[in-house]
Design an enzyme around this catalytic site. Structure first.
Site, short mmCIF file in Angstrom:
data_model
loop_
_atom_site.label_atom_id
_atom_site.label_comp_id
_atom_site.label_asym_id
_atom_site.label_seq_id
_atom_site.Cartn_x
_atom_site.Cartn_y
_atom_site.Cartn_z
N HIS A 117 1.35 3.52 9.97
CA HIS A 117 1.97 4.77 9.51
C HIS A 117 2.68 5.50 10.64
CE1 HIS A 117 -1.12 4.05 6.35
NE2 HIS A 117 -0.04 4.26 5.62
N TYR A 139 3.26 -3.11 -3.83
CA TYR A 139 2.29 -2.02 -3.73
C TYR A 139 2.49 -1.03 -4.88
CZ TYR A 139 0.14 2.33 -2.21
OH TYR A 139 -0.58 3.48 -2.18
N ALA A 194 11.17 -4.12 4.88
CA ALA A 194 11.33 -4.49 3.47
C ALA A 194 10.53 -3.54 2.58
CB ALA A 194 10.86 -5.92 3.25
N GLY A 195 11.14 -3.12 1.48
CA GLY A 195 10.41 -2.32 0.50
C GLY A 195 10.52 -0.83 0.70
N ARG A 201 10.89 11.35 4.07
CA ARG A 201 9.63 11.32 3.33
C ARG A 201 9.03 12.73 3.28
NH1 ARG A 201 11.39 7.16 2.36
NH2 ARG A 201 10.54 5.05 2.54
N ASP A 246 -17.81 1.40 -1.45
CA ASP A 246 -16.77 0.91 -0.54
C ASP A 246 -17.22 -0.45 -0.03
OD1 ASP A 246 -14.55 2.76 1.43
OD2 ASP A 246 -15.01 0.66 1.89
N TYR A 257 -9.61 6.66 4.66
CA TYR A 257 -8.96 7.88 5.17
C TYR A 257 -8.95 9.01 4.12
CZ TYR A 257 -4.88 10.72 6.62
OH TYR A 257 -4.01 11.73 6.92
#
Ligand code: UDP
Length: 350
Positions: A211, A158, A304-305, A243, A31, A11
């Protein structure tokens, strides 16, 4: 300039490739197509004047020898490194994949870069790294909006997997500089990237899609019967996470700006965001406005996270390099995502 773009079929990487081609650079995409799209490269080739300035190597960054060979053969001067696994939730479930793909994969790439220095063309001089606001973890309220000097204490694998790469690059630049070698790096800490190329050529296509904006659009399109808000009990004005959504073309522009301005011998970090936050509920309302359709929403458990509030103070890159997001209106950002998804309901398969 000869630029290698790892993850260039993904993306954000594909939007950066588009920008580099528009600026007249020669681009080699590396890639492994695990989550990238060969179709994106084919589409971009149509923009690359006969295709000669864009080539594609289906390779994995963990294969140091392969990458070193490409760096030498293609006389690469700059690496833009996007290739990574990027889902916070998945990283909590399966941390070792994140350390393997993101941390060890990047180590392999940096090693290949180091080896390229003994090549005839002088090797890689610039390294631009896709880092993340997830490296900041859960900053205290008095550190938001977040500046680059905010302590980096990630709360999910991450973020941790990316922070280690930042550290490796800083150490590499110091060592290279001490050895009299010209090398510089920039870590670009993205907040939440959204939207699609305004010309409609390439766009966002994740499988699985996790997302918020694409999920809300899929719900508005009827591709999902409903969507879930992950936690409505956060300490935020409406209880949902806040965000900073930055447009993918602005991000590509920031990469181009940073690459051109990079001072060798330095490792720098910049936050990339618009400088204001939107809650999950605000995003869902904006998607309803832009699409003109109602979305069935239910409240669910926290994921979570997820830290409650993350938005950038992007003034460092504005002051030093003059970069500012051109898309500052959430509805406009969503409109570009909607345009792509309306025309490509099955992503690149459409
Ligand atoms: N989110 C949500 N429902 C969804 C997807 C995301 O409530 O179906 C929330 C998520 O918990 C986070 C925000 O939306 O607070 C942005 O999540 P996203 O996955 O888009 O990006 P991230 O912040 O993980 O990079």
């Amino acid at each position: 300039m000869n630029v290698m773009v790892t993850g260039g079929a993904g993306y954000i990487g594909s939007h950066a490739v588009q920008r580099l081609l528009a600026d007249g650079h020669d681009v080699v995409v590396v890639d492994n197509l695990f989550r990238g799209h060969a179709e994106a490269i084919e589409l971009l080739r149509t923009r690359a004047k006969g295709g000669s300035r864009l080539s594609f190597e289906k390779r994995d960054i963990s294969r140091t020898d392969d990458i070193e060979a490409v760096l030498r053969e293609r006389r690469i001067e700059t690496i833009m490194h996007f290739a990574a696994w990027t889902y916070v939730g998945e990283s909590v479930q399966n941390p070792m994949e994140y350390y393997a793909n993101n941390t060890a994969g990047s180590l392999s790439l940096i090693r290949a870069c180091e080896r390229s220095w003994s090549g005839g063309h002088g090797g890689v001089k610039r390294f631009v790294f896709s880092s993340t606001a997830a490296t900041y973890g859960e900053p205290p309220a008095d550190r938001v909006p977040i500046r680059e000097d905010c302590p980096q204490l990630p709360i999910n694998p991450y973020g941790a997997s990316k922070l280690m790469v930042e550290r490796m690059l800083a150490d590499m630049v110091s060592a290279a500089t001490r050895a009299g070698r010209e090398f510089g790096s920039a870590c670009l800490r993205y907040f939440n990237v959204a939207g699609s190329d305004r010309t409609g050529l390439i766009g966002e296509d994740h499988d699985p899609e996790t997302h918020l904006i694409p999920i809300a659009i899929q719900a508005a399109m009827g591709k999902r019967s409903e969507m879930t808000i992950f936690g409505a009990d956060y300490p935020t004005p409406d209880g949902t996470c806040v965000r900073d959504y930055v447009h993918v073309e602005d991000l590509a522009d920031a990469h181009a700006t940073v690459m051109e301005a990079m001072r060798l011998g330095r490792s720098v970090a910049y936050n990339l965001g618009i400088g204001r936050g939107y809650s999950v509920r605000e995003v869902i309302s904006a998607v309803e406005r832009v699409t003109g359709r109602q979305i069935a929403v239910k409240s669910g458990a926290r994921r979570a996270g997820d830290p409650p509030v993350l938005y950038a103070d992007p003034s460092k890159i504005a002051d030093e390099l003059g970069w500012r997001a051109s898309y500052i209106d959430l509805d406009q950002i969503i409109a570009t995502a909607w345009e792509w998804m309306r025309k490509h309901p099955e992503g690149y398969r459409s």
